[in-house]
Design an enzyme around this catalytic site. Structure first.
Site, mmCIF file in Angstrom:
data_model
loop_
_atom_site.group_PDB
_atom_site.id
_atom_site.type_symbol
_atom_site.label_atom_id
_atom_site.label_comp_id
_atom_site.label_asym_id
_atom_site.label_seq_id
_atom_site.Cartn_x
_atom_site.Cartn_y
_atom_site.Cartn_z
ATOM 1 N N GLY A 1 0.784 -1.241 0.000
ATOM 2 C CA GLY A 1 0.000 0.000 0.000
ATOM 3 C C GLY A 1 0.812 1.286 0.000
ATOM 4 N N GLY B 1 2.344 2.620 -2.763
ATOM 5 C CA GLY B 1 2.297 3.348 -4.042
ATOM 6 C C GLY B 1 3.009 2.640 -5.186
ATOM 7 N N THR C 1 1.793 0.614 -7.410
ATOM 8 C CA THR C 1 1.018 0.671 -8.655
ATOM 9 C C THR C 1 1.101 2.067 -9.270
ATOM 10 O OG1 THR C 1 -0.502 -0.935 -7.689
ATOM 11 C CG2 THR C 1 -1.241 0.166 -9.676
ATOM 12 N N LYS D 1 1.707 -7.470 -13.590
ATOM 13 C CA LYS D 1 1.472 -7.667 -12.155
ATOM 14 C C LYS D 1 1.387 -9.190 -12.021
ATOM 15 C CE LYS D 1 -0.013 -6.780 -7.880
ATOM 16 N NZ LYS D 1 0.571 -5.906 -6.861
ATOM 17 N N ASP E 1 -5.012 -3.435 -9.813
ATOM 18 C CA ASP E 1 -3.651 -2.985 -10.124
ATOM 19 C C ASP E 1 -3.354 -3.201 -11.612
ATOM 20 O OD1 ASP E 1 -3.443 -2.494 -7.460
ATOM 21 O OD2 ASP E 1 -1.672 -3.739 -7.117
ATOM 22 N N GLY F 1 5.659 -5.640 -8.193
ATOM 23 C CA GLY F 1 5.757 -6.772 -7.270
ATOM 24 C C GLY F 1 4.501 -6.960 -6.439
ATOM 25 N N GLY G 1 3.423 -6.772 -2.469
ATOM 26 C CA GLY G 1 3.900 -6.377 -1.136
ATOM 27 C C GLY G 1 5.353 -5.947 -1.217
ATOM 28 N N PRO H 1 3.924 13.929 -4.226
ATOM 29 C CA PRO H 1 3.058 14.344 -3.116
ATOM 30 C C PRO H 1 1.729 13.587 -3.158
ATOM 31 C CG PRO H 1 2.901 15.926 -4.893
ATOM 32 C CD PRO H 1 3.881 14.872 -5.353
HETATM 33 N N1 ATP Z 1 0.500 10.126 -4.606
HETATM 34 C C1 ATP Z 1 -0.727 9.686 -4.323
HETATM 35 N N2 ATP Z 1 -1.760 10.552 -4.150
HETATM 36 C C2 ATP Z 1 -2.992 10.087 -3.831
HETATM 37 N N3 ATP Z 1 -3.319 8.800 -3.651
HETATM 38 C C3 ATP Z 1 -2.337 7.893 -3.818
HETATM 39 C C4 ATP Z 1 -1.001 8.287 -4.166
HETATM 40 N N4 ATP Z 1 -0.250 7.162 -4.246
HETATM 41 C C5 ATP Z 1 -1.066 6.139 -3.975
HETATM 42 N N5 ATP Z 1 -2.321 6.554 -3.719
HETATM 43 C C6 ATP Z 1 -3.465 5.714 -3.317
HETATM 44 O O1 ATP Z 1 -3.020 4.950 -2.189
HETATM 45 C C7 ATP Z 1 -3.439 3.589 -2.311
HETATM 46 C C8 ATP Z 1 -2.208 2.687 -2.349
HETATM 47 O O2 ATP Z 1 -1.432 2.999 -3.510
HETATM 48 P P1 ATP Z 1 -0.981 1.839 -4.493
HETATM 49 O O3 ATP Z 1 -2.169 0.991 -4.856
HETATM 50 O O4 ATP Z 1 -0.214 2.431 -5.618
HETATM 51 O O5 ATP Z 1 -0.021 1.032 -3.499
HETATM 52 P P2 ATP Z 1 0.608 -0.421 -3.718
HETATM 53 O O6 ATP Z 1 1.932 -0.414 -3.046
HETATM 54 O O7 ATP Z 1 0.588 -0.742 -5.157
HETATM 55 O O8 ATP Z 1 -0.414 -1.341 -2.939
HETATM 56 P P3 ATP Z 1 -0.541 -2.952 -3.027
HETATM 57 O O9 ATP Z 1 0.488 -3.499 -2.089
HETATM 58 O O10 ATP Z 1 -1.945 -3.190 -2.578
HETATM 59 O O11 ATP Z 1 -0.314 -3.362 -4.452
HETATM 60 C C9 ATP Z 1 -4.313 3.533 -3.569
HETATM 61 O O12 ATP Z 1 -5.649 3.740 -3.171
HETATM 62 C C10 ATP Z 1 -3.836 4.705 -4.402
HETATM 63 O O13 ATP Z 1 -4.868 5.226 -5.239
HETATM 64 MG MG MG Z 2 -0.396 -2.283 -6.145
#
Ligand code: ATP
Ligand code: MG
Length: 231
Positions: free
Chosen positions: A13, A15, A17, A38, A55, A117, A119, A201
């Protein structure tokens, strides 16, 4: 030039993706034919009898990919749990042969493949292998996605240390959801030899689940020298 990049995270979670999508779109804007992957998703949604990963959908849409879902995301599991646990709860065996085959096909088809990846690096993907083994098998360099919170320095340095112990190549770190102040960025760079490539940001108009990107790609292209990831 590298044949792709593997975006891992300091945690779930953080970011991955959003960052993987921005990298893929920036490389496409650079003029390359790019593919996304993915390999394993959990928490997949059932839509019209088919499991769909949000994703994979986000990554495909941001570059207008027409690749088949089975190539982009060969393993889809419904429970929103760690892959091996999600697999055992649904009586599914994770068939990594499918992943290696799909990756090879994508790598043959495209100039560059951006892989997100699951997690972080130490997430188990079957009885014996971890995400780090997947990175080695794909022979890709890493970009580490990290998020700004109390604990960022520790989680990021631990991830870097583990990558080093597995001889994984690391292109750099991208800090997501940057709040005020960059003191922690200097700390991360001080204790590792890996550069922070840039920061993102919180952006109101970015949402993976609703598949909206806002100006994330433009921001990413202004902030991050994409050639450092490609070469
Ligand atoms: N810079 C940002 N501004 C606003 N929202 C964001 C930003 N980056 C990520 N998010 C939101 O935060 C959440 C987590 O981001 P993301 O899905 O990219 O993480 P992840 O590492 O891919 O998670 P996972 O482990 O579930 O694959 C999502 O709801 C995404 O829309
Ligand atoms: Mg993701």
């Amino acid at each position: 030039m590298e044949k792709g990049v593997f975006v891992t995270g300091s945690d779930t979670g953080v970011g991955k993706t959003v960052i993987a999508g921005a990298i893929a779109a920036a490389i496409k804007a650079h003029g390359l034919d790019v593919g996304v992957m993915k390999p394993i998703s959990t928490g997949a949604k059932e839509i019209e009898g088919k499991l769909v990963s949000e994703d994979a959908r986000y990554l495909k849409n941001i570059i207008d990919s027409t690749d088949d879902d089975d190539l982009v995301n060969p393993i889809r599991l419904k429970p929103a749990l760690a892959p091996t646990i999600a697999a055992s709860k649904t009586d599914i065996t994770i068939d990594l042969e499918k992943v290696w085959k799909a990756f090879k096909e994508l790598a043959d088809k495209h100039d560059f493949v951006v892989v997100e990846g699951i997690g972080g690096l130490m997430v188990p993907i079957d009885n014996t292998l971890l995400v780090a083994d997947m990175v080695q098998k794909m022979d890709l360099a890493l970009v580490i996605a990290s998020k700004h919170y109390l604990g960022t320095i520790n989680h990021t340095l631990l991830t870097l240390e583990y990558a080093k112990s597995r001889n994984l190549r690391v292109k750099g770190i991208v800090i997501n959801m940057l709040k005020n102040g960059k003191d922690f960025v200097r700390e991360i760079e001080k204790y590792s030899s890996v550069p922070v490539l840039g920061t993102i940001p919180f952006k109101e108009n970015v949402c993976v689940e609703s598949c909206v990107y806002g100006d994330i790609v433009e921001h990413f292209r202004r902030e991050i020298n994409i050639s450092k990831i490609m070469r």
